[in-house]
Design a protein around this motif. Sequence first.
Motif, PDB file in Angstrom:
ATOM      1  N   ALA B  56      34.344  44.638  17.695  1.00 45.62           N
ATOM      2  CA  ALA B  56      34.756  42.605  17.858  1.00 45.62           C
ATOM      3  C   ALA B  56      34.731  42.465  18.928  1.00 45.62           C
ATOM      4  O   ALA B  56      34.301  41.135  19.434  1.00 45.62           O
ATOM      5  N   GLU B  58      33.950  43.099  22.227  1.00 46.65           N
ATOM      6  CA  GLU B  58      32.434  43.238  22.481  1.00 46.65           C
ATOM      7  C   GLU B  58      32.124  42.263  22.908  1.00 46.65           C
ATOM      8  O   GLU B  58      31.292  41.213  23.067  1.00 46.65           O
ATOM      9  N   SER B  59      31.662  41.884  20.991  1.00 45.50           N
ATOM     10  CA  SER B  59      30.821  40.878  20.650  1.00 45.50           C
ATOM     11  C   SER B  59      31.206  39.405  20.695  1.00 45.50           C
ATOM     12  O   SER B  59      30.910  37.941  20.896  1.00 45.50           O
ATOM     13  N   GLU B  60      32.358  38.781  21.309  1.00 47.51           N
ATOM     14  CA  GLU B  60      33.253  37.681  21.495  1.00 47.51           C
ATOM     15  C   GLU B  60      32.384  37.685  23.505  1.00 47.51           C
ATOM     16  O   GLU B  60      32.896  36.311  23.650  1.00 47.51           O
ATOM     17  N   ILE B  61      33.017  39.271  23.847  1.00 49.46           N
ATOM     18  CA  ILE B  61      32.887  38.699  25.376  1.00 49.46           C
ATOM     19  C   ILE B  61      30.782  38.311  25.704  1.00 49.46           C
ATOM     20  O   ILE B  61      30.578  37.161  26.475  1.00 49.46           O
ATOM     21  N   ILE B  62      30.012  38.678  24.972  1.00 50.82           N
ATOM     22  CA  ILE B  62      28.654  38.958  24.511  1.00 50.82           C
ATOM     23  C   ILE B  62      29.017  37.171  24.412  1.00 50.82           C
ATOM     24  O   ILE B  62      27.888  36.196  25.333  1.00 50.82           O
ATOM     25  N   ALA B  63      30.058  36.577  24.243  1.00 50.74           N
ATOM     26  CA  ALA B  63      29.512  35.164  23.244  1.00 50.74           C
ATOM     27  C   ALA B  63      29.893  34.055  24.458  1.00 50.74           C
ATOM     28  O   ALA B  63      29.517  32.993  24.115  1.00 50.74           O
ATOM     29  N   ASN B  66      26.795  32.770  26.201  1.00 52.82           N
ATOM     30  CA  ASN B  66      25.854  32.369  25.613  1.00 52.82           C
ATOM     31  C   ASN B  66      25.748  30.868  25.782  1.00 52.82           C
ATOM     32  O   ASN B  66      26.972  30.406  26.324  1.00 52.82           O
ATOM     33  N   TYR B  69      29.554  28.665  25.353  1.00 47.85           N
ATOM     34  CA  TYR B  69      30.579  28.482  26.182  1.00 47.85           C
ATOM     35  C   TYR B  69      29.745  28.783  28.058  1.00 47.85           C
ATOM     36  O   TYR B  69      30.983  28.127  28.835  1.00 47.85           O
ATOM     37  N   PHE B  78      29.114  38.965  34.510  1.00 46.60           N
ATOM     38  CA  PHE B  78      28.787  40.292  34.192  1.00 46.60           C
ATOM     39  C   PHE B  78      28.143  41.452  35.103  1.00 46.60           C
ATOM     40  O   PHE B  78      26.633  40.928  34.657  1.00 46.60           O
ATOM     41  N   PRO B 155      35.544  32.982  22.208  1.00 45.96           N
ATOM     42  CA  PRO B 155      35.746  33.162  23.282  1.00 45.96           C
ATOM     43  C   PRO B 155      36.038  31.882  24.434  1.00 45.96           C
ATOM     44  O   PRO B 155      35.737  32.692  25.546  1.00 45.96           O
TER      45      PRO B 155
END
Lengths: 515, 168
Positions: B56, B58-63, B66, B69, B78, B155
């Motif tokens: 989860a 990781e998912s927010e870091i990727i977000a 986007n 953000y 990154f 995020p």
Amino acid sequence: MMNTALIQSFDRVMNELYIEVKKEDFKNRCLALHKELNSPVMMMFAEDDRKENNDFKIYCVFLDKAARQWTIVKTKISPESKKFEALSKDVYSASIFERQIKEMFGIEAEGAIDLRALSLHDEVWPKGYYPQLKDFKIPGHDNLKSGYLFNKIQGEGIFEIPVGPVHAGIIGPGHFRFNVAGEPIINLETRLGFTHRGVEKLFEGKKIEEAIALSECISGDSVFAYSVAFCNAIEKIYGIEVPYQSQLLRAIFLELERMYNHVSDIGGIALDVGFSFCANYAAIIKENILSLNNELTNSRYLKGVNGIGGTSKKLDDKSRILLINSLISIEKDFNELKNMLLSNASFMDRVEKTGILRKKTAEDLGITGVVARASGVPIDLREISSETYKDEGFKLIKHQEGDVLARLNVRVEEFIQSLNLIRRFESKIKYVILGQAQDDTCLKEGFALGYTEAWRGALLFWVRTNKEGLIERCKIVDPSVHNWHGLTFAVLENIVPDFPVCNKSFDLSYSGNDL
Amino acid sequence: MINILKNRLKKGIVTKSISIDKVEIESLGRELQSAIKKKFGRSFHIREVDTGSCGACESEIIATTNPIYDLQRFGIDFVASPRHADALLVTGPVSKNMALALKKTYDAMPFPKFVITLGNCALNGGMFKDSYYVEGGVNKVVPVSFHIEGCPPAPIDIIKGLLRFVKS
């Protein structure tokens, strides 16, 4: 038909049929069921019952789709022998579970094709310590050496490419070892277990409420599915019937979870072939669904929403209007995304006939979920889980080709189906009975198999509770457990630069697999 | 192609404006850019390592990267290798299997280097701290300079956390 003379006892708990057999008959009974039901080994596990009955128990679970039930073969083995006859030579899908049983209990499947450790890497864990034994004690570290043997592929011009555990992207850790002859991959072996946190052991001794919270922290992208599968097991033990209205609400959240993950995968596939506009477009849709989740439940990943007997959050009128309105704009964006992807020749060229997983391979490996359905294997637990889906026109979506495009298409079609299902579920909501914390008087001893179709595939929880109402044993099977194996077959004969897109089209969980 | 162009124009700018303590991010961003320029030379690069998280975080870091953000607008990005990184962003309770990999990743970074932990697990093991297979927190393995809390942090919280770190 079955030779009933060999059966020691039949036991039926709701839609679970337990067949107890002698240790000598275990293998044959399992092979017969595997053939008769045309089901892979969905789950196989051991239980340490030395304290009560001075034995270990082995369970092997098959899915009887026609009867919409689970058939479970059970046998006892003595603590002195700690051995049983392996199934993996005849049924490949049993192999991973035999490795788990050996690793966690020290019980050996005799004649198994593979008994190497999965999660407890010998670089950091001494031999002879089995964490899921009840009398296990944490070992000290001394003189550990790596003894893990990868399959060796040798020959002129064959190269080995080791990758991981730390990867280039923002993703979980795992080790991949490719063997290539020129460009094409001729062998891929995965070594996982890097995110092993001893989850099953952590469940032991937990109260139900604590256990729900823990179940939500196992795989971060399947939070709601995990809590549904776990609660399903507990509800079966307690004999709690989940009211229809609460089932609808659960189904809505399950489909929202499926949608944000499917669109994330579609974007990921676009990204891995260098189509960044579509990848970002998909990221916007995913973000919109996560924000919607947040507005509906105060949690972007639907944490703390589920409870025993139903959800703890309800949808008020304002939320329902928000949900329906959001779906309209999400659908519009999604259709644009779909058109951009599928009408782009260079994109189609990359995904068509890439990473093919054949139907026969998928069946032998026990592949589930999106990946199975893209290879023509009709398995979706939503067909058997509850009447909710069937009543609202749920249809299993299946493709035959087994390539990246087929997996993409299954996701695209399921996304649209989920949208429509949510609309139908929402229109049926009249009132919602909230799930309640159970008081101590109704705590019950028992065991049951909880299950749900998570967005990746079949997610199973086998749970036993003790007299105090605490968790005694919890066995979890994430769809990734089977599907990681599928990936190693799908990439064969593909070139290494296509590995990321093959991998993304499977999109498997590291943490759900390693537990 | 025409589809892509059409959608590009139709969608317009989706990036959110972010405010910290009622200060609009754009002005804060200018301030930050100068801070980053002074401290890290133009931009601030992060290498992410998962040491057993549920995914989860990781998912927010990727977000954060986007279009909504858009973390890159502040000069933060990154990177794929620790050798290119100014800081390590670590998630997860540190499973035994990942302890060595984390140490090696840290050792591979050039000086000056920092470790930022993200999520409750990385702080002290979180839900998993009693397990037989976790070290219980990143600071048991490498020195940590900053923590972003949450399970997982949203995020916005990640961006705010990173900006606070750079300012400090």
